[in-house]
Design a protein around this motif. Sequence first.
Motif, PDB file in Angstrom:
ATOM      1  N   MET A   1      31.609  40.931 101.706  1.00  0.00           N
ATOM      2  CA  MET A   1      31.489  39.557 102.160  1.00  0.00           C
ATOM      3  C   MET A   1      30.082  39.056 101.839  1.00  0.00           C
ATOM      4  SD  MET A   1      31.451  38.065 106.085  1.00  0.00           S
ATOM      5  CE  MET A   1      33.031  38.720 106.502  1.00  0.00           C
ATOM      6  N   SER A   2      30.005  37.884 101.242  1.00  0.00           N
ATOM      7  CA  SER A   2      28.689  37.319 100.970  1.00  0.00           C
ATOM      8  C   SER A   2      28.133  36.695 102.253  1.00  0.00           C
ATOM      9  CB  SER A   2      28.773  36.291  99.848  1.00  0.00           C
ATOM     10  OG  SER A   2      29.556  35.198 100.255  1.00  0.00           O
ATOM     11  N   TYR A   3      26.821  36.617 102.328  1.00  0.00           N
ATOM     12  CA  TYR A   3      26.201  36.153 103.571  1.00  0.00           C
ATOM     13  C   TYR A   3      26.616  34.734 103.942  1.00  0.00           C
ATOM     14  CZ  TYR A   3      22.716  33.463 100.925  1.00  0.00           C
ATOM     15  OH  TYR A   3      22.089  32.558 100.111  1.00  0.00           O
ATOM     16  N   GLU A   4      26.971  33.904 102.961  1.00  0.00           N
ATOM     17  CA  GLU A   4      27.344  32.526 103.262  1.00  0.00           C
ATOM     18  C   GLU A   4      28.588  32.437 104.140  1.00  0.00           C
ATOM     19  OE1 GLU A   4      27.178  33.733 100.129  1.00  0.00           O
ATOM     20  OE2 GLU A   4      25.790  32.550  98.957  1.00  0.00           O
ATOM     21  N   ASN A   5      29.425  33.489 104.106  1.00  0.00           N
ATOM     22  CA  ASN A   5      30.669  33.492 104.873  1.00  0.00           C
ATOM     23  C   ASN A   5      30.542  34.163 106.240  1.00  0.00           C
ATOM     24  OD1 ASN A   5      32.089  32.201 102.775  1.00  0.00           O
ATOM     25  ND2 ASN A   5      32.292  34.144 101.712  1.00  0.00           N
ATOM     26  N   ILE A   6      29.366  34.629 106.586  1.00  0.00           N
ATOM     27  CA  ILE A   6      29.169  35.273 107.887  1.00  0.00           C
ATOM     28  C   ILE A   6      29.080  34.205 108.965  1.00  0.00           C
ATOM     29  CG2 ILE A   6      27.592  36.652 109.292  1.00  0.00           C
ATOM     30  CD1 ILE A   6      26.824  38.157 106.741  1.00  0.00           C
ATOM     31  N   GLU A   7      29.855  34.379 110.001  1.00  0.00           N
ATOM     32  CA  GLU A   7      29.861  33.464 111.151  1.00  0.00           C
ATOM     33  C   GLU A   7      28.953  34.063 112.226  1.00  0.00           C
ATOM     34  OE1 GLU A   7      29.917  30.772 113.623  1.00  0.00           O
ATOM     35  OE2 GLU A   7      31.304  30.352 111.993  1.00  0.00           O
ATOM     36  N   LEU A   8      27.945  33.312 112.653  1.00  0.00           N
ATOM     37  CA  LEU A   8      27.011  33.836 113.651  1.00  0.00           C
ATOM     38  C   LEU A   8      27.187  33.236 115.036  1.00  0.00           C
ATOM     39  CD1 LEU A   8      23.674  34.293 111.663  1.00  0.00           C
ATOM     40  CD2 LEU A   8      25.435  35.975 112.224  1.00  0.00           C
ATOM     41  N   HIS A   9      28.257  32.490 115.278  1.00  0.00           N
ATOM     42  CA  HIS A   9      28.499  31.982 116.629  1.00  0.00           C
ATOM     43  C   HIS A   9      28.671  33.173 117.572  1.00  0.00           C
ATOM     44  CE1 HIS A   9      29.735  29.385 119.852  1.00  0.00           C
ATOM     45  NE2 HIS A   9      30.792  30.140 120.044  1.00  0.00           N
ATOM     46  N   ASP A  10      27.968  33.155 118.682  1.00  0.00           N
ATOM     47  CA  ASP A  10      27.963  34.233 119.681  1.00  0.00           C
ATOM     48  C   ASP A  10      27.350  35.532 119.171  1.00  0.00           C
ATOM     49  OD1 ASP A  10      28.919  32.727 121.762  1.00  0.00           O
ATOM     50  OD2 ASP A  10      30.996  33.349 121.519  1.00  0.00           O
ATOM     51  N   ALA A  11      26.578  35.459 118.106  1.00  0.00           N
ATOM     52  CA  ALA A  11      25.833  36.631 117.646  1.00  0.00           C
ATOM     53  C   ALA A  11      24.606  36.811 118.535  1.00  0.00           C
ATOM     54  CB  ALA A  11      25.415  36.453 116.189  1.00  0.00           C
ATOM     55  N   ILE A  12      23.992  37.984 118.421  1.00  0.00           N
ATOM     56  CA  ILE A  12      22.817  38.295 119.230  1.00  0.00           C
ATOM     57  C   ILE A  12      21.623  38.566 118.319  1.00  0.00           C
ATOM     58  CG2 ILE A  12      21.798  39.898 120.884  1.00  0.00           C
ATOM     59  CD1 ILE A  12      24.639  40.398 121.937  1.00  0.00           C
ATOM     60  N   LEU A  13      20.612  37.728 118.443  1.00  0.00           N
ATOM     61  CA  LEU A  13      19.347  37.968 117.770  1.00  0.00           C
ATOM     62  C   LEU A  13      18.582  38.975 118.612  1.00  0.00           C
ATOM     63  CD1 LEU A  13      17.165  37.296 115.636  1.00  0.00           C
ATOM     64  CD2 LEU A  13      16.409  35.463 117.183  1.00  0.00           C
ATOM     65  N   LYS A  14      18.312  40.140 118.017  1.00  0.00           N
ATOM     66  CA  LYS A  14      17.622  41.207 118.744  1.00  0.00           C
ATOM     67  C   LYS A  14      16.127  41.219 118.498  1.00  0.00           C
ATOM     68  CE  LYS A  14      19.697  45.120 118.136  1.00  0.00           C
ATOM     69  NZ  LYS A  14      20.513  46.249 117.687  1.00  0.00           N
ATOM     70  N   SER A  15      15.716  40.931 117.250  1.00  0.00           N
ATOM     71  CA  SER A  15      14.283  40.948 116.955  1.00  0.00           C
ATOM     72  C   SER A  15      14.001  40.216 115.652  1.00  0.00           C
ATOM     73  CB  SER A  15      13.761  42.384 116.854  1.00  0.00           C
ATOM     74  OG  SER A  15      14.279  43.032 115.718  1.00  0.00           O
ATOM     75  N   THR A  16      12.744  39.841 115.497  1.00  0.00           N
ATOM     76  CA  THR A  16      12.260  39.267 114.247  1.00  0.00           C
ATOM     77  C   THR A  16      11.022  40.044 113.821  1.00  0.00           C
ATOM     78  OG1 THR A  16      10.838  37.655 115.338  1.00  0.00           O
ATOM     79  CG2 THR A  16      13.063  36.941 114.810  1.00  0.00           C
ATOM     80  N   SER A  17      10.851  40.155 112.512  1.00  0.00           N
ATOM     81  CA  SER A  17       9.684  40.833 111.967  1.00  0.00           C
ATOM     82  C   SER A  17       9.170  40.006 110.801  1.00  0.00           C
ATOM     83  CB  SER A  17      10.071  42.235 111.493  1.00  0.00           C
ATOM     84  OG  SER A  17       8.984  42.857 110.843  1.00  0.00           O
ATOM     85  N   VAL A  18       7.892  39.634 110.874  1.00  0.00           N
ATOM     86  CA  VAL A  18       7.280  38.814 109.839  1.00  0.00           C
ATOM     87  C   VAL A  18       6.189  39.634 109.168  1.00  0.00           C
ATOM     88  CG1 VAL A  18       6.027  36.682 109.347  1.00  0.00           C
ATOM     89  CG2 VAL A  18       7.730  36.723 111.177  1.00  0.00           C
TER      90      VAL A  18
END
Length: 106
Positions: A1-18
């Motif tokens: 599956m390409s990233y454009e088709n990923i549905e993130l509704h109700d997903a959980i952001l756990k962390s960010t790293s910059v």
Amino acid sequence: MSYENIELHDAILKSTSVNYVAKTVALEIDYYPTEKTKQRVSATFKFSGVSDYNENSNLKELFIHSKVGGNISYWVPALKAGTTYFYLARGFISITAKSIVVANHA
């Protein structure tokens, strides 16, 4: 599956790293791979060639929503180089990058 088709509704952001030197941003996200799936999968959303990164988030709300549903409402991914938007519970993230790669974890 390409990233454009990923549905993130109700997903959980756990962390960010910059990484300012490498010009990368990595988001650790648990999401449902299909609408009928009952269990989330973990993935890293890695942005390379980042020229702009903005985040406005309420950590208390992100934590609370991670326990009841999810803390990501939806996202609007850039189709190529461009800006991707994540709409969060009480916040947002925007990332302007040259590329996005999504790597699911086993």
